[in-house]
Scaffold this motif. Structure first.
Motif, PDB file in Angstrom:
ATOM      1  N   GLU A   1      -3.573 -11.013  23.136  1.00 27.89           N
ATOM      2  CA  GLU A   1      -2.799  -9.938  22.517  1.00 27.89           C
ATOM      3  C   GLU A   1      -3.704  -8.979  21.744  1.00 27.89           C
ATOM      4  OE1 GLU A   1       0.346 -12.144  20.557  1.00 27.89           O
ATOM      5  OE2 GLU A   1       1.123 -12.781  22.513  1.00 27.89           O
ATOM      6  N   LYS A   2      -4.729  -9.508  21.097  1.00 24.61           N
ATOM      7  CA  LYS A   2      -5.684  -8.666  20.371  1.00 24.61           C
ATOM      8  C   LYS A   2      -6.469  -7.765  21.335  1.00 24.61           C
ATOM      9  CE  LYS A   2      -9.116  -9.015  16.729  1.00 24.61           C
ATOM     10  NZ  LYS A   2      -9.890  -9.883  15.860  1.00 24.61           N
ATOM     11  N   LEU A   3      -6.696  -8.253  22.557  1.00 23.82           N
ATOM     12  CA  LEU A   3      -7.426  -7.477  23.564  1.00 23.82           C
ATOM     13  C   LEU A   3      -6.528  -6.523  24.349  1.00 23.82           C
ATOM     14  CD1 LEU A   3      -9.871 -10.192  24.954  1.00 23.82           C
ATOM     15  CD2 LEU A   3     -10.436  -8.228  23.511  1.00 23.82           C
ATOM     16  N   GLY A   4      -5.248  -6.439  23.983  1.00 22.08           N
ATOM     17  CA  GLY A   4      -4.357  -5.477  24.624  1.00 22.08           C
ATOM     18  C   GLY A   4      -3.541  -6.012  25.778  1.00 22.08           C
ATOM     19  N   TYR A   5      -3.520  -7.317  25.970  1.00 17.55           N
ATOM     20  CA  TYR A   5      -2.683  -7.908  27.015  1.00 17.55           C
ATOM     21  C   TYR A   5      -1.255  -8.013  26.496  1.00 17.55           C
ATOM     22  CZ  TYR A   5      -6.777  -9.153  29.747  1.00 17.55           C
ATOM     23  OH  TYR A   5      -7.918  -9.090  30.498  1.00 17.55           O
ATOM     24  N   GLU A   6      -0.310  -7.880  27.409  1.00 19.84           N
ATOM     25  CA  GLU A   6       1.095  -8.029  27.037  1.00 19.84           C
ATOM     26  C   GLU A   6       1.720  -9.158  27.858  1.00 19.84           C
ATOM     27  OE1 GLU A   6       3.567  -4.762  29.385  1.00 19.84           O
ATOM     28  OE2 GLU A   6       1.793  -3.863  28.440  1.00 19.84           O
ATOM     29  N   ARG A   7       2.692  -9.816  27.258  1.00 22.20           N
ATOM     30  CA  ARG A   7       3.378 -10.896  27.959  1.00 22.20           C
ATOM     31  C   ARG A   7       4.131 -10.324  29.151  1.00 22.20           C
ATOM     32  NH1 ARG A   7       5.000 -15.768  24.223  1.00 22.20           N
ATOM     33  NH2 ARG A   7       3.326 -15.604  22.707  1.00 22.20           N
ATOM     34  N   SER A   8       4.026 -11.038  30.269  1.00 19.07           N
ATOM     35  CA  SER A   8       4.620 -10.550  31.501  1.00 19.07           C
ATOM     36  C   SER A   8       5.637 -11.530  32.083  1.00 19.07           C
ATOM     37  CB  SER A   8       3.509 -10.276  32.522  1.00 19.07           C
ATOM     38  OG  SER A   8       4.019  -9.725  33.698  1.00 19.07           O
ATOM     39  N   GLY A   9       5.622 -12.771  31.637  1.00 18.08           N
ATOM     40  CA  GLY A   9       6.566 -13.753  32.160  1.00 18.08           C
ATOM     41  C   GLY A   9       6.180 -15.158  31.758  1.00 18.08           C
ATOM     42  N   GLU A  65       1.739 -22.368  26.591  1.00 19.06           N
ATOM     43  CA  GLU A  65       2.476 -22.028  25.378  1.00 19.06           C
ATOM     44  C   GLU A  65       1.860 -22.705  24.151  1.00 19.06           C
ATOM     45  OE1 GLU A  65       7.099 -21.537  24.748  1.00 19.06           O
ATOM     46  OE2 GLU A  65       6.532 -23.666  24.713  1.00 19.06           O
ATOM     47  N   SER A  66       1.262 -23.870  24.347  1.00 14.34           N
ATOM     48  CA  SER A  66       0.645 -24.602  23.239  1.00 14.34           C
ATOM     49  C   SER A  66      -0.693 -23.998  22.798  1.00 14.34           C
ATOM     50  CB  SER A  66       0.421 -26.065  23.631  1.00 14.34           C
ATOM     51  OG  SER A  66      -0.489 -26.147  24.715  1.00 14.34           O
ATOM     52  N   ASN A  67      -1.271 -23.094  23.590  1.00 19.30           N
ATOM     53  CA  ASN A  67      -2.582 -22.518  23.286  1.00 19.30           C
ATOM     54  C   ASN A  67      -2.414 -21.214  22.499  1.00 19.30           C
ATOM     55  OD1 ASN A  67      -5.238 -21.692  23.203  1.00 19.30           O
ATOM     56  ND2 ASN A  67      -5.636 -22.110  25.364  1.00 19.30           N
ATOM     57  N   SER A  68      -2.013 -21.341  21.245  1.00 17.31           N
ATOM     58  CA  SER A  68      -1.762 -20.154  20.418  1.00 17.31           C
ATOM     59  C   SER A  68      -3.044 -19.359  20.176  1.00 17.31           C
ATOM     60  CB  SER A  68      -1.111 -20.547  19.099  1.00 17.31           C
ATOM     61  OG  SER A  68      -1.939 -21.447  18.389  1.00 17.31           O
ATOM     62  N   HIS A  69      -4.198 -20.028  20.144  1.00 16.02           N
ATOM     63  CA  HIS A  69      -5.465 -19.320  19.932  1.00 16.02           C
ATOM     64  C   HIS A  69      -5.725 -18.334  21.076  1.00 16.02           C
ATOM     65  CE1 HIS A  69      -9.388 -18.639  18.170  1.00 16.02           C
ATOM     66  NE2 HIS A  69      -9.945 -18.841  19.349  1.00 16.02           N
ATOM     67  N   MET A  70      -5.555 -18.772  22.317  1.00 16.08           N
ATOM     68  CA  MET A  70      -5.781 -17.879  23.460  1.00 16.08           C
ATOM     69  C   MET A  70      -4.731 -16.781  23.507  1.00 16.08           C
ATOM     70  SD  MET A  70      -7.871 -17.203  25.792  1.00 16.08           S
ATOM     71  CE  MET A  70      -8.093 -16.403  27.360  1.00 16.08           C
ATOM     72  N   GLN A  71      -3.496 -17.091  23.143  1.00 12.12           N
ATOM     73  CA  GLN A  71      -2.462 -16.052  23.091  1.00 12.12           C
ATOM     74  C   GLN A  71      -2.873 -14.951  22.117  1.00 12.12           C
ATOM     75  OE1 GLN A  71       1.555 -17.666  22.518  1.00 12.12           O
ATOM     76  NE2 GLN A  71       0.771 -19.592  23.319  1.00 12.12           N
ATOM     77  N   HIS A  72      -3.380 -15.352  20.968  1.00  8.88           N
ATOM     78  CA  HIS A  72      -3.828 -14.383  19.958  1.00  8.88           C
ATOM     79  C   HIS A  72      -4.969 -13.521  20.503  1.00  8.88           C
ATOM     80  CE1 HIS A  72      -4.863 -12.685  16.076  1.00  8.88           C
ATOM     81  NE2 HIS A  72      -6.106 -13.062  16.286  1.00  8.88           N
ATOM     82  N   ILE A  73      -5.927 -14.150  21.165  1.00  6.91           N
ATOM     83  CA  ILE A  73      -7.058 -13.414  21.744  1.00  6.91           C
ATOM     84  C   ILE A  73      -6.554 -12.376  22.751  1.00  6.91           C
ATOM     85  CG2 ILE A  73      -9.021 -13.628  23.335  1.00  6.91           C
ATOM     86  CD1 ILE A  73      -9.678 -16.288  21.903  1.00  6.91           C
TER      87      ILE A  73
END
Length: 181
Positions: free
Chosen positions: A139-147, A129-137
């Motif tokens: 989501e930009k690549l089309g991944y969606e949160r799953s859990g 959760e602390s890795n906002s940079h990877m979350q952004h990457i």
């Protein structure tokens, strides 16, 4: 600038008896990690420097053919690990880019490459959760949160992501390329 994107290496060339610098386009190289990469990966990864568990993880991933490296100008700038046993699906276990090589696009490039190595249509990964940079990457690549998984890292839940139909997208891209080529 071109230097900022990491697309160029400065190469030295001798021309007309004068010493001059020349820029040449150089593409990153993605390849399966080999046994002789293990010490480099351990040095690159600050967690591995202090954790025998992480060093064992890297060694086993390389030995099992699940680790991939990204090189730029002959130097390893990052690596990723892909497994294929997450409830019958592929899972990106780890993406690590050297601190000095971050924000040059190597992370997204490595993730996209690992998508092509997936054995399943749906590809999973996770990040803290602390890795906002990877979350952004992601989501930009089309991944969606799953859990969310709690209690892996105290106080820092793991967010699970999925990218659906990675093989269908690869087939469409290949067909589009065949039409134009």
């Amino acid at each position: 600038s071109d230097r900022r994107r990491g697309d160029f290496c400065s190469l030295l060339a001798f021309g007309a008896g004068a010493f001059r610098a020349r820029r040449v386009m150089v593409e990153p190289v993605l390849r399966q990690a080999a046994a002789n990469d293990i010490s480099t990966l351990n040095d690159l990864d600050q967690i591995a420097r202090g954790s025998s568990d992480r060093r064992d993880f890297i060694r086993n991933a390389v030995k099992d053919g699940r680790a991939w490296v990204i090189e730029f100008c002959g130097a390893v700038v990052g690596y990723g690990v892909l497994s294929h046993g997450f409830f019958g699906r592929s899972f990106i276990d780890l993406i690590h880019i050297a601190e000095t090589a971050r924000s040059f696009g190597y992370g997204p490039l490595l993730v996209a490459f690992l998508e092509c190595q997936s054995h399943s249509n749906d590809l999973f990964t996770s990040t803290n959760e602390s890795n906002s940079h990877m979350q952004h990457i992601l989501e930009k690549l089309g991944y969606e949160r799953s859990g969310v998984i709690y209690n892996l890292d105290p106080g820092d839940p793991e967010i699970v992501y999925v990218k659906r139909s990675v093989h269908v997208r690869k087939e469409i891209t290949a067909l589009d390329g065949a039409k134009t080529g």
